[in-house]
Design an enzyme around this catalytic site. Structure first.
Site, PDB file in Angstrom:
ATOM      1  N   SER A 189      16.746 -39.652  12.826  1.00 27.37           N
ATOM      2  CA  SER A 189      15.386 -39.540  13.359  1.00 27.37           C
ATOM      3  C   SER A 189      14.463 -40.688  12.977  1.00 27.37           C
ATOM      4  O   SER A 189      13.321 -40.715  13.439  1.00 27.37           O
ATOM      5  CB  SER A 189      14.757 -38.213  12.928  1.00 27.37           C
ATOM      6  OG  SER A 189      15.303 -37.148  13.665  1.00 27.37           O
ATOM      7  N   LYS A 213      12.825 -42.373  15.781  1.00 23.04           N
ATOM      8  CA  LYS A 213      11.554 -41.912  16.337  1.00 23.04           C
ATOM      9  C   LYS A 213      10.408 -42.876  16.025  1.00 23.04           C
ATOM     10  O   LYS A 213       9.369 -42.844  16.693  1.00 23.04           O
ATOM     11  CB  LYS A 213      11.227 -40.516  15.826  1.00 23.04           C
ATOM     12  CG  LYS A 213      12.140 -39.409  16.365  1.00 23.04           C
ATOM     13  CD  LYS A 213      11.730 -38.048  15.833  1.00 23.04           C
ATOM     14  CE  LYS A 213      12.497 -36.906  16.483  1.00 23.04           C
ATOM     15  NZ  LYS A 213      13.871 -36.764  15.951  1.00 23.04           N
ATOM     16  N   SER A 235       9.693 -33.719  13.079  1.00 22.91           N
ATOM     17  CA  SER A 235      10.767 -34.475  13.716  1.00 22.91           C
ATOM     18  C   SER A 235      11.291 -33.740  14.941  1.00 22.91           C
ATOM     19  O   SER A 235      12.493 -33.706  15.213  1.00 22.91           O
ATOM     20  CB  SER A 235      11.911 -34.723  12.715  1.00 22.91           C
ATOM     21  OG  SER A 235      12.662 -35.856  13.056  1.00 22.91           O
TER      22      SER A 235
END
Length: 417
Positions: free
Chosen positions: A111, A114, A169
């Site tokens: 993640s 991101k 997340s």
């Protein structure tokens, strides 16, 4: 911002300024390679050993396997027992890389991808824009994804959705924002183009949320470069520095909307999992998947000094290992300032307003790095300049700064053909 009384606790960072040089260094032995994970064949973890030749964007030493550091008299030793497959410690203002380990090893990012998603898409969508979620918006959210709790047929502001991305997340929030940006495929193309503009050339985007995919990779160097770009944006700093907030829940006709508390999954910020919050931490993003293991990029400030640290896939096995190794590298970095010669630099974007005296960086796929070659970014390098000051505990967190690129040489990759 809507009048929904969203509660924010924000730690904001004003980051970055120019200039650095690349100096010789020695390579310390790499730690033992971690064993393979136990994921499904389609999500097998990366090879246990780094390639012999990697990109030299930011300096030739950063393309060498093993630990790169040049300690001057009085410098503290690097932390013992670091197990991360790849890590980097950089000065967030000057862009100097103080030490690195397999900095350009292309590994699954989880993640932390991101950060690139947010740096790409966040400026395109007004935060007060409201969107009603459709079934199609949620298509493709992978099984086992981290979720914030977005529901079909419910309305959310862009601001709400970014809180879901940064704090929880939430892959569901990422997919909705991607739909608002024109769809997943377009968003992936946009992210890849932005990575190339930033010269984050180890990065290959498959999904905007960082969900495991065989060819989705980044590097500790690239993630640090991406974080630095994001932290130049006020909204990015606000969201990644938010410890807790209220997120919209059920929306029933004729009733006031429910809200529920969400907390940032960054344990160095919240102290969750038995950790103590790290003094001066202000973000940025964590991740954990079968393929990537644990990954984390953080920014912190002690006094006037601001550092960025990225750690990828430590082998300690515990849920706190990536945070503990990050904290140890922060401690080392703050103690080592002025006592090490940098081993590389964080290069500027291709379109940065500089007086260029050479070519921009090239991807390492274009050719192998020359063995024993000199530094790739020599001379007065350039790094993102932000006029601003110390980290501050803010409520709602407006922080004014000016971004500028000073005169100087762009980062180069001289050792590639």
């Amino acid at each position: 911002m809507s009048a929904k009384k969203t509660a924010l606790t924000v730690l904001s960072a004003a980051l970055m300024v120019p200039a650095m040089f690349v100096a010789p260094a020695h390579a310390a032995p790499a730690p033992p390679a971690p064993p393979d994970g136990k994921g499904k064949p389609s999500r097998t973890r990366a090879a246990a050993a780094p390639p012999a030749s990697m990109s030299t964007v930011g300096g030739a030493l950063l393309g060498q396997p093993g630990t790169q550091v040049n300690l001057l008299p009085g410098a503290p030793a690097l932390p013992a027992n670091l197990t991360g497959r790849s890590w980097i410690v950089a000065d967030a203002e000057s862009g100097e890389v103080l030490a690195a380990h397999n900095a350009h090893w292309r590994l699954p990012p989880a993640s932390t991808m991101k950060m690139l998603f947010a740096d790409t898409v966040l400026p395109r969508l007004p935060k007060d824009q409201v969107h009603k979620v459709t079934d199609q918006d949620m298509d493709g959210v992978g099984p086992g994804s981290s979720l914030v709790g977005v529901k079909e047929d419910h309305e959310y502001s862009v601001h709400d959705l970014w809180l879901g991305v940064f704090l929880r997340s939430g892959n569901d929030a990422v997919h909705v924002l991607s739909a608002m940006n024109g769809g997943i495929d377009k968003t992936v193309r946009d992210m890849q183009a932005h990575a190339e503009e930033l010269q984050a050339l180890d990065t290959h985007v498959i999904s905007p949320d960082g969900y495991d995919a065989p060819e989705q990779v980044s590097s500790a160097y690239d993630l640090t470069l991406i974080a630095r770009s994001g932290l130049a944006k006020q909204d990015f700093r606000e969201y990644c520095g938010t410890a807790e907030a209220k997120f919209p829940g059920l929306q029933e006709p004729g009733k006031a909307r429910d809200y529920f508390e969400i907390q940032n999954t960054n344990r160095l910020m919240t102290g969750a999992g038995g950790l103590s919050p790290y003094k001066g931490i202000a973000g940025v993003k964590n991740g954990n998947t079968t393929m990537a293991g644990s990954t984390f990029t953080g920014v912190a400030q002690h006094g006037a000094r601001k550092l960025l640290v990225t750690v990828m896939n430590p082998d300690g096995g515990g849920a706190n290992e990536v945070y503990e190794e990050t904290a140890a590298l922060f401690d080392w970095g703050f103690g080592a300032v002025g006592k090490v010669k940098p081993v590389g630099e964080l290069v500027p974007p291709k379109s940065a307003d500089t007086t260029s005296q050479g070519s921009t960086a090239e991807a390492h796929e274009h050719g192998p790095a020359a063995a024993g070659a000199g530094s790739g970014g020599g001379g007065a390098g350039t790094a993102l300049g932000v006029a601003g000051g110390a980290l501050a505990l803010l409520a709602g967190g407006a922080l004014v700064f000016n971004r500028r690129w000073p005169r100087g040489r762009r980062g180069r990759d001289e050792d590639l053909v």
